[in-house]
Write a protein that holds these residues in place. Structure first.
Motif, PDB file in Angstrom:
ATOM      1  N   CYS A   1       1.076  -1.079  -0.069  1.00 39.02           N
ATOM      2  CA  CYS A   1      -0.120   0.239   0.138  1.00 39.02           C
ATOM      3  C   CYS A   1       0.760   1.341  -0.520  1.00 39.02           C
ATOM      4  O   CYS A   1       0.368   1.914  -0.707  1.00 39.02           O
ATOM      5  CB  CYS A   1      -0.670  -0.121   1.188  1.00 39.02           C
ATOM      6  SG  CYS A   1      -1.804  -1.327   1.762  1.00 39.02           S
ATOM      7  N   LYS A   2       2.045   1.459   0.902  1.00 39.38           N
ATOM      8  CA  LYS A   2       2.190   2.375   1.386  1.00 39.38           C
ATOM      9  C   LYS A   2       3.754   2.773  -0.116  1.00 39.38           C
ATOM     10  O   LYS A   2       3.616   4.421  -0.587  1.00 39.38           O
ATOM     11  CB  LYS A   2       3.580   2.634   1.736  1.00 39.38           C
ATOM     12  CG  LYS A   2       4.056   3.480   2.433  1.00 39.38           C
ATOM     13  CD  LYS A   2       5.012   3.278   4.087  1.00 39.38           C
ATOM     14  CE  LYS A   2       5.470   4.821   4.313  1.00 39.38           C
ATOM     15  NZ  LYS A   2       6.410   5.496   3.692  1.00 39.38           N
TER      16      LYS A   2
ATOM     17  N   ARG B   1       0.677   8.369  -6.209  1.00 34.58           N
ATOM     18  CA  ARG B   1      -0.105   9.061  -5.215  1.00 34.58           C
ATOM     19  C   ARG B   1       0.978  10.404  -4.388  1.00 34.58           C
ATOM     20  O   ARG B   1       1.218  10.137  -4.326  1.00 34.58           O
ATOM     21  CB  ARG B   1      -1.024   9.040  -4.716  1.00 34.58           C
ATOM     22  CG  ARG B   1      -2.332   8.947  -3.830  1.00 34.58           C
ATOM     23  CD  ARG B   1      -3.018   8.435  -2.366  1.00 34.58           C
ATOM     24  NE  ARG B   1      -2.210   8.285  -1.327  1.00 34.58           N
ATOM     25  CZ  ARG B   1      -2.876   7.932  -0.347  1.00 34.58           C
ATOM     26  NH1 ARG B   1      -4.182   7.404   0.080  1.00 34.58           N
ATOM     27  NH2 ARG B   1      -1.920   7.625   1.140  1.00 34.58           N
TER      28      ARG B   1
HETATM   29  C1  ASC Z   1      -3.962   2.215   5.643  1.00 36.69           C
HETATM   30  C2  ASC Z   1      -4.463   3.295   5.070  1.00 36.69           C
HETATM   31  C3  ASC Z   1      -2.868   3.378   4.133  1.00 36.69           C
HETATM   32  C4  ASC Z   1      -1.976   2.459   4.134  1.00 36.69           C
HETATM   33  C5  ASC Z   1      -1.318   2.629   4.308  1.00 36.69           C
HETATM   34  C6  ASC Z   1      -0.626   1.059   4.670  1.00 36.69           C
HETATM   35  O1  ASC Z   1      -5.094   1.833   6.288  1.00 36.69           O
HETATM   36  O2  ASC Z   1      -5.140   3.563   4.356  1.00 36.69           O
HETATM   37  O3  ASC Z   1      -3.247   4.455   3.031  1.00 36.69           O
HETATM   38  O4  ASC Z   1      -3.131   1.662   5.164  1.00 36.69           O
HETATM   39  O5  ASC Z   1      -0.808   3.016   4.676  1.00 36.69           O
HETATM   40  O6  ASC Z   1       0.935   1.895   4.595  1.00 36.69           O
END
Ligand code: ASC
Length: 154
Positions: free
Chosen positions: A143-144, A151
């Motif tokens: 995700c990150k 993004r």
């Molecule tokens: C979440 C969220 C993200 C991801 C990211 C993971 O809950 O909204 O964008 O996890 O933070 O590192």
């Protein structure tokens, strides 16, 4: 007459098929779609991230259910980023230009999200809290890394 009727019907069918499959997606519609899919992903990842941070009580069954959902959901957003849908007329977007500059890298990250989520579903079935949290961390990393590269920061 018969031949003409068939030809006309054929033309209509080809028209319907072509417009369904090939109609250019409006950028605003694509933006709405991708935001909606990311929202559903965020909703389902939320409690998992919460478990990792100790903000949500650990629940292996919930982790398994949401991981299974995430595996499926990972396949949905990509088509919301077609060529030409980088900017909308009305809809705001936090998508970076890099998505259209490095589409393969972007696609790979969604695939990785799917495979790491599938792994999480497997690990979650074991009920092993430590292993589940480690694997939630692996999904979070994907995700990150995608958010970092693709993004706009907010
Ligand atoms: C979440 C969220 C993200 C991801 C990211 C993971 O809950 O909204 O964008 O996890 O933070 O590192």
């Amino acid at each position: 007459m018969k031949v003409l009727k068939k030809a006309a019907l054929g033309a209509v069918l080809v028209g319907i098929t072509a417009s369904t499959v090939y109609a250019a997606v409006k950028p605003d519609d694509a933006i709405e779609y991708r935001k909606a899919t990311m929202e559903v992903i965020g909703w389902n990842f939320g409690p998992l991230g919460g478990m990792l941070k100790g903000k949500v009580p650990f629940d292996a069954a919930l982790a398994k259910r949401n991981a299974e959902r995430l595996e499926y959901l990972a396949a949905l957003p990509l088509e919301g980023f077609p060529p030409g849908a980088d900017k909308g007329e009305k809809e705001k977007t936090t998508a970076k230009e890099t998505i259209w500059e490095e589409p393969d890298k972007f696609k790979d990250l969604f695939e990785k999200m799917g495979s790491e989520s599938a792994k999480l579903a497997e690990v979650a079935a074991s009920g092993d809290e430590g292993a589940i949290k480690t694997q939630i961390g692996e999904v979070a990393k994907v995700c990150k890394s995608c958010h970092d590269d693709f993004r706009v920061k907010h």
